[in-house]
Design an enzyme around this catalytic site. Sequence first.
Site, PDB file in Angstrom:
ATOM      1  N   GLY A  10       0.988  -1.271  -0.176  1.00  9.13           N
ATOM      2  CA  GLY A  10       0.302  -0.088   0.042  1.00  9.13           C
ATOM      3  C   GLY A  10       0.624   0.610   0.083  1.00  9.13           C
ATOM      4  O   GLY A  10       1.656   1.367   0.813  1.00  9.13           O
ATOM      5  N   ILE A 117       1.238   2.814   6.614  1.00  9.48           N
ATOM      6  CA  ILE A 117       0.420   3.784   7.618  1.00  9.48           C
ATOM      7  C   ILE A 117       0.130   3.082   8.881  1.00  9.48           C
ATOM      8  O   ILE A 117      -0.062   3.741   9.784  1.00  9.48           O
ATOM      9  CB  ILE A 117      -0.958   4.488   6.840  1.00  9.48           C
ATOM     10  N   ASP A 118      -0.160   1.908   8.844  1.00  6.75           N
ATOM     11  CA  ASP A 118       0.058   1.176  10.098  1.00  6.75           C
ATOM     12  C   ASP A 118       0.218   1.270  11.645  1.00  6.75           C
ATOM     13  O   ASP A 118       0.234   0.715  12.433  1.00  6.75           O
ATOM     14  CB  ASP A 118      -0.415  -0.763   9.479  1.00  6.75           C
ATOM     15  N   MET A 160      -8.198   2.836   8.979  1.00  6.55           N
ATOM     16  CA  MET A 160      -7.363   1.586   8.789  1.00  6.55           C
ATOM     17  C   MET A 160      -6.493   0.586   9.726  1.00  6.55           C
ATOM     18  O   MET A 160      -5.913   1.300  11.137  1.00  6.55           O
ATOM     19  CB  MET A 160      -5.945   1.726   7.195  1.00  6.55           C
ATOM     20  N   ARG A 162      -5.177  -3.214   9.825  1.00  6.21           N
ATOM     21  CA  ARG A 162      -5.554  -4.736   9.819  1.00  6.21           C
ATOM     22  C   ARG A 162      -5.676  -5.493  11.004  1.00  6.21           C
ATOM     23  O   ARG A 162      -6.429  -6.313  11.755  1.00  6.21           O
ATOM     24  CB  ARG A 162      -4.627  -4.972   8.906  1.00  6.21           C
ATOM     25  N   GLU A 212     -10.402  -0.915  11.143  1.00  3.55           N
ATOM     26  CA  GLU A 212     -10.886  -2.134   9.963  1.00  3.55           C
ATOM     27  C   GLU A 212     -10.416  -3.477  10.608  1.00  3.55           C
ATOM     28  O   GLU A 212     -11.563  -4.745  10.495  1.00  3.55           O
ATOM     29  CB  GLU A 212     -10.686  -2.088   8.606  1.00  3.55           C
ATOM     30  N   HIS A 263      -8.772   5.352   1.792  1.00  5.84           N
ATOM     31  CA  HIS A 263      -7.870   5.247   1.141  1.00  5.84           C
ATOM     32  C   HIS A 263      -7.655   6.575   1.438  1.00  5.84           C
ATOM     33  O   HIS A 263      -5.804   7.094   0.841  1.00  5.84           O
ATOM     34  CB  HIS A 263      -7.507   5.082   0.026  1.00  5.84           C
ATOM     35  N   GLN A 265      -6.566   8.010   4.374  1.00  8.15           N
ATOM     36  CA  GLN A 265      -5.845   8.225   5.256  1.00  8.15           C
ATOM     37  C   GLN A 265      -3.984   7.548   4.297  1.00  8.15           C
ATOM     38  O   GLN A 265      -3.260   8.308   5.313  1.00  8.15           O
ATOM     39  CB  GLN A 265      -6.188   7.469   5.867  1.00  8.15           C
ATOM     40  N   ARG A 266      -4.518   7.383   3.340  1.00  6.07           N
ATOM     41  CA  ARG A 266      -2.918   6.853   2.862  1.00  6.07           C
ATOM     42  C   ARG A 266      -2.489   8.044   1.804  1.00  6.07           C
ATOM     43  O   ARG A 266      -1.705   7.916   0.582  1.00  6.07           O
ATOM     44  CB  ARG A 266      -2.846   5.628   2.240  1.00  6.07           C
TER      45      ARG A 266
HETATM   46  O1  F6P Z   1      -1.079  -1.669   4.399  1.00  4.36           O
HETATM   47  C1  F6P Z   1      -1.811  -0.533   4.720  1.00  4.36           C
HETATM   48  C2  F6P Z   1      -3.205  -0.608   4.432  1.00  4.36           C
HETATM   49  O2  F6P Z   1      -3.030   0.717   4.804  1.00  4.36           O
HETATM   50  C3  F6P Z   1      -3.828  -1.718   5.294  1.00  4.36           C
HETATM   51  O3  F6P Z   1      -4.517  -1.172   6.806  1.00  4.36           O
HETATM   52  C4  F6P Z   1      -5.200  -1.735   5.020  1.00  4.36           C
HETATM   53  O4  F6P Z   1      -5.763  -3.152   4.995  1.00  4.36           O
HETATM   54  C5  F6P Z   1      -4.370  -1.745   3.887  1.00  4.36           C
HETATM   55  O5  F6P Z   1      -3.200  -1.375   3.166  1.00  4.36           O
HETATM   56  C6  F6P Z   1      -5.650  -1.840   2.461  1.00  4.36           C
HETATM   57  O6  F6P Z   1      -4.766  -1.397   1.570  1.00  4.36           O
HETATM   58  P1  F6P Z   1      -5.502  -1.347  -0.476  1.00  4.36           P
HETATM   59  O7  F6P Z   1      -6.818  -1.773  -0.278  1.00  4.36           O
HETATM   60  O8  F6P Z   1      -4.825  -0.827  -0.911  1.00  4.36           O
HETATM   61  O9  F6P Z   1      -5.115  -2.731  -0.981  1.00  4.36           O
END
Ligand code: F6P
Length: 333
Positions: A10, A117-118, A160, A162, A212, A263, A265-266
């Site tokens: 990501g 970001i995690d 976000m 995981r 999430e 997203h 957040q990213r």
């Molecule tokens: O790995 C970072 C992250 O932001 C996780 O928190 C999230 O589950 C994942 O990326 C989602 O990424 P994408 O939607 O790009 O697959």
Amino acid sequence: MRVGVLTGGGDCPGLNAVIRAVVRKGVKEHGFEFVGFCDGWRGPLEGLTMPLGIEQCRGILPRGGTILGSSRTNPFSVENGVERIRENLAVGGEDTLGVATKLADLGVRVVGVPKTIDNDLSGTDFTFGFDTAVNIATEAIDRLHTTAESHHRVLVVEVMGRHAGWIALHAGIAGGASAVLIPEVPFDIEAVCAHVETRFHSEYAPIIVVSEGAVPADGSGMTLASGEKDAFGHVRLGGIGDRLAREIEDRTGKEARAVVLGHVQRGGTPTAFDRWLATRFGLQAIDAVADGDYGVMVALRGADIVRVPLIEGTGELKVVSPREYAEAQVFFG
Ligand code: F6P
């Protein structure tokens, strides 16, 4: 020497700052040449490259995303994947650096930079990108407070995270959340509803921040995945915020709405802290290459940027401890 640079997994704010620092110092002080591999591990696998020099790095410091592109390609799940990969410098999170660790074990000369970001990589106090994500989430919570108050409703904010609740924890504390629900601590829906009621008794509207990947303690199937998996076997998460809002509304009779930050957040401009951290990571990473110090990841320890074996960064996920979670719990309700 010619050094390959790739960014995988990501994307996150600060990737361009790392690339810029690596290239600037690499060219000016070590006399290196660079090649950019496009789209994460797909680049070296498929021979997708782009020119990478000081010229390509002009003006990219404040830009989000990555000029090299990214992907979740896993060379270990591709036929002859490993053989097709040579000398790279990888900037990545849990999965990308996991691949780098295995490649280093196979003798590939690789240096890692902790990106996500995690903030869930061990071996470093902070990853870059995290500060930006927390600031974005905090600003959203601040804005949601005022509208929640006006409408006397519950607002559930899904962020976000995981496996680790760092974004939820930091933004929840900074934003004054009435509850913060994280993957590390399965939540009790009755306790969450009690916090909601308490908050309304004091005439304020509650904001519930949920990662999430948070799960209910009774396993009642509120966590959600689309069923789709990426090349690293991760299911796609998302949906807990909505389900939680519905459950709170049913149980308390208070109107509840969910906001999924996703997203957002990213994306966008990295904070000054992330630019500073990413730049220092980049400088240390290219020095490691110059020293022939491969199989390492650069890391923040206190105020210092150090090198640690890649396995220290990727071997175990860094999760929120009960002590850290207890600090947020003081403010629940
Ligand atoms: O790995 C970072 C992250 O932001 C996780 O928190 C999230 O589950 C994942 O990326 C989602 O990424 P994408 O939607 O790009 O697959």
